[in-house]
Design a protein around this motif. Structure first.
Motif, PDB file in Angstrom:
ATOM      1  N   ASP A   1       0.035  52.184 -14.702  1.00 26.56           N
ATOM      2  CA  ASP A   1      -0.022  50.801 -15.537  1.00 26.56           C
ATOM      3  C   ASP A   1       1.041  49.818 -14.957  1.00 26.56           C
ATOM      4  O   ASP A   1       2.357  49.981 -15.028  1.00 26.56           O
ATOM      5  CB  ASP A   1       0.209  51.031 -17.002  1.00 26.56           C
TER       6      ASP A   1
ATOM      7  N   GLU B   1       1.978  46.916 -16.054  1.00 25.61           N
ATOM      8  CA  GLU B   1       2.884  46.322 -17.006  1.00 25.61           C
ATOM      9  C   GLU B   1       4.016  47.447 -17.227  1.00 25.61           C
ATOM     10  O   GLU B   1       5.325  46.922 -17.297  1.00 25.61           O
ATOM     11  CB  GLU B   1       2.195  45.959 -18.252  1.00 25.61           C
ATOM     12  N   GLU B   2       3.636  48.549 -17.141  1.00 25.11           N
ATOM     13  CA  GLU B   2       4.838  49.647 -17.584  1.00 25.11           C
ATOM     14  C   GLU B   2       5.798  49.633 -16.392  1.00 25.11           C
ATOM     15  O   GLU B   2       6.934  49.942 -16.620  1.00 25.11           O
ATOM     16  CB  GLU B   2       4.163  50.994 -17.740  1.00 25.11           C
TER      17      GLU B   2
ATOM     18  N   GLN C   1      -0.660  38.843 -17.454  1.00 25.52           N
ATOM     19  CA  GLN C   1      -1.451  39.310 -18.304  1.00 25.52           C
ATOM     20  C   GLN C   1      -2.883  39.376 -17.893  1.00 25.52           C
ATOM     21  O   GLN C   1      -3.765  39.881 -18.537  1.00 25.52           O
ATOM     22  CB  GLN C   1      -1.356  39.095 -19.799  1.00 25.52           C
TER      23      GLN C   1
ATOM     24  N   GLY D   1      -0.417  44.276 -10.121  1.00 31.57           N
ATOM     25  CA  GLY D   1       0.321  43.518 -11.059  1.00 31.57           C
ATOM     26  C   GLY D   1       1.038  42.753 -10.283  1.00 31.57           C
ATOM     27  O   GLY D   1       1.619  42.862  -9.186  1.00 31.57           O
TER      28      GLY D   1
ATOM     29  N   VAL E   1      -4.400  49.763  -8.770  1.00 29.14           N
ATOM     30  CA  VAL E   1      -4.086  49.062  -9.849  1.00 29.14           C
ATOM     31  C   VAL E   1      -3.011  48.029  -9.283  1.00 29.14           C
ATOM     32  O   VAL E   1      -2.343  48.302  -8.289  1.00 29.14           O
ATOM     33  CB  VAL E   1      -3.342  50.029 -10.752  1.00 29.14           C
TER      34      VAL E   1
END
Lengths: 469, 469
Positions: free
Chosen positions: B292, B294-295, B315, B221, B219
């Motif tokens: 996650d 974003e979390e 996003q 981000g 993952v």
């Protein structure tokens, strides 16, 4: 040609270095853990600071007397023991063991501090120094750096080299190089730090180091997974990296033979599975906040399918310690059984299964052995150790010993482009192996550098490179 | 003293190395990105393989003709450009750009492959090679290794040095060192690999490398956090490490001045905040499966309290690219504004805020400047660049230029035990700085090693060390 450190030199040294501790070495400075090599009497000095180290080296260099740097004495390749040649000065760093400074990113320590002490200082500051070895209670940080020690957390954090930001080194002529900057990025000229790391005291004596500190992972967990084969172990490692890239802190292979040795000769440890598996891997995870280690192991177990036969996840600190105790007890059991030949080898990680197969095949053709093959599979580093068959003695195999070593090492280098000295160093034990297996170009470069930095050959004579003249 | 590569030598070289591409260098081989240095005409050769490189070096060494190795030409310190001295041979590696082999843990590539190509090969194999630079489309992997390049992912993965397992190098006399073993642990003698890495072609010519490959995080981000100060940025980094140890892939400081430059001269990029903050940090996370991004950014934002003023979390891949485009456009805006003096410096991470304060203070006392200070704060590495005040020109500051550089560098070294060459290398631009700021012991060791490995001084003469004689 070097001169021996006889009484007249001891007097000269005492005059040249006021206040220096000088004496005769107790036996412990002349022995090594496996009892294979014995050093000569020589002269023992224990400098109190870098200036004294400098003065000792200057005097030795002027008098052409060899100097053997001595740390915790835990080295397994006789880098700290000189069994022959003119009597050297043994230079122990034990009195230089201070923490000079520490902040959240780095610490500056003297070479004689034990690895355990260094780890404790980091922990007291809320940080972690992640070099971890079975011998960390005795091994000194200077020796760990001089030998580029490895251990159980290299997979995540790298070898000793990767954990060191800077060094203070005394050169052969006594000059002090103050290279202690604690910087992550510093491209001001040749990488002298990494040249000194792994040179085993043959290019300079490390007197202090700046070390990297890490934030301990928010969540940690330990488990033992039984696997059907080394091939499954490597596949499981790849799966773990795919799910948890960067968060696998340790991934240690343990052979069923190792468990059998523990049952046979001890030390007594808690056995995790009712029936000993042929192979297992000890896995440690260090995870971000918000994750749960047991869930992460569970997800790995599920995804692994037929790669895993059984698993034990530590539920408490005590269980975690017990799993690590099992792993850390393997070398002691090995010593009690008594190896015919031990091999600290590395191959590309993906070649681990094929290497184990091939090595077992070669040895089976040579005689009746038991093989305990364990270690840091995530780094491609195995301790491939060969023992007498059940009921037989090491002495029965004296005639085979060199052939066993040669067969394993030939296979490592010629069959798998591997290394015959993965994490323990060259010392004096593997000087001939280096000459046999390394390219002449590399040996010539090493010799040129040695001659450039230590023209009289006084630094750890006979270690890494054969003494000249 | 070296000889110039005139026509007679070109003929000799053509005879000695059948099939070798020999010609006159086009202007692009004599220029560098900032347009500050211009090389001499010389002779350009483009060897097709390692054997040709070897033959070229042997001939040059015998004739005492200097050789300047040439990669992608993106270096910022003139390591690839020789503006004076006897006319050298420019040796371009561009024809040696093959992928030799790749598995899940390592790849073996030739030196002339661009960094982007190397990254692409890794990606095609489902792996990642994490060295990342703004100039990766042109920079060649050989040059990246020769200069120990840094970039945006050092925080997680280390400098180029940490990503290299082995090297093939041609030495000054044409000897080939085949040190390409792809091992994580290999303690067979001195660390010649790391000596060659960062030596900028002055100890040997890198012709191929074995590189580490990584599993891409499950993952990922990216976010931009506006922060009130550099002090808040460093505190935020520590917080992020506490929550997400090992999973912070990049942590880049951007000054409000950098955003103002983008608005003033472009290139046009998407501005993430309605009002430009004084400071912001670009954060990239690489997380385990099940998390996650974003979390994770949300948890960091909440825990950060007053350390963060505002935040934008990407996003989509397009938003992520836009944030990185902003970061990667800063050097171009800087070039359009035109720096009086640029400084590639590093200090201990914890000293970053105090250094920025002190440096701004010193410069304010010296004149009217704009300062764009940005970079790899997680590595303690800043590009502290000084520009003319609004409405004034670089030429107005010619008289001040040396004093500005001196003031910044003095502060870095004397005030903060930092480095004046963090990730760009020494080249010819910083030879004097090295002589000024580095210990004589270090320079003497470097000189001894240079003389031992390149006794005629033919390799990249004038780079890193002043030419002798």
């Amino acid at each position: 040609m070097l001169n021996a450190a006889y009484d007249a030199f001891a007097e000269r040294l005492a005059q040249a270095v006021p206040g220096l501790w000088i004496g005769a070495p107790e036996p412990r400075y002349l022995e090594e853990p496996r009892g294979r090599w014995f050093g000569q009497g020589g002269l023992l000095v224990k400098p109190a600071d870098t200036a004294q180290v400098s003065a000792v080296l200057r005097a030795c260099n002027e008098a052409r007397v060899g100097v053997v740097p001595y740390g915790g004495g835990t080295g397994l390749v006789s880098g700290q023991i000189a069994p022959d040649g003119p009597l050297p000065v043994i230079l122990s760093l034990e009195k230089m063991a201070a923490l000079r400074k520490i902040d959240s990113h780095a610490m500056q320590v003297e070479a004689g501090a034990t690895l355990q002490q260094v780890r404790d200082w980091a922990e007291e500051a809320g940080r972690r120094f992640p070099l971890g070895l079975a011998s960390q209670g005795s091994a000194q940080i200077g020796g760990c750096l001089a030998t580029n020690a490895g251990g159980v957390n290299v997979l995540r954090y790298g070898n000793a080299r990767a954990l060191c930001l800077g060094l203070e080194v005394v050169l052969a002529d006594g000059t002090i190089w103050g290279g202690l900057k604690a910087l992550r990025k510093d491209n001001t000229g040749y990488d002298l730090r990494d040249l000194m790391i792994g040179a085993e005291g043959s290019l300079g004596v490390i007197t202090a180091a700046s070390l990297r500190l890490f934030e301990p992972p928010a969540v940690e967990g330990t488990a033992l997974f039984a696997v059907p084969s080394p091939k499954a172990a490597v596949a499981l490692l790849e799966l773990a990296q795919r799910q948890l890239a960067g968060c696998v802190s340790a991934f240690e292979l343990i052979a069923g033979q190792g468990l059998a040795f523990l049952r046979e000769v001890g030390p007594e440890v808690q056995m995790p599975f009712a029936q000993d598996p042929d192979w297992c891997v000890l896995i440690e995870l260090g995870l971000p906040a918000g994750m749960d280690a047991e869930e992460a192991f569970g997800a790995l177990y599920e995804a692994a399918e037929e790669l895993v036969l059984d698993a034990v996840v530590a539920q408490s600190e005590a269980q975690r310690s017990a799993l690590w105790e099992l792993r850390e007890s393997l070398p002691l059991a090995n010593r009690r059984i008594g190896a015919i030949s031990s091999h600290d080898i590395s191959v590309p990680v993906s070649a681990i299964p094929a290497f184990i197969d091939a090595a077992q095949g070669r040895l089976t053709a040579m005689g009746d052995f038991r093989i305990n093959c364990f270690g840091h599979v995530g780094d491609g580093n195995l301790h491939f150790n060969v023992f007498p068959a059940m009921g037989r003695q090491r002495d029965d195999y004296v005639a085979l010993r060199d052939a066993v070593k040669r067969a394993v090492h030939d296979l490592v280098v010629q069959g798998f482009d591997g290394s015959v000295s993965a994490e323990h160093g060259v010392g004096r034990l593997k000087v001939e192996d280096l000459e046999r297996y390394e390219a002449p170009t590399k040996l010539a470069m090493m010799r040129a550098i040695k001659d450039a930095l230590d023209p009289n050959g006084v630094l750890n004579p006979g270690a890494v490179l054969r003494p000249q003249g």
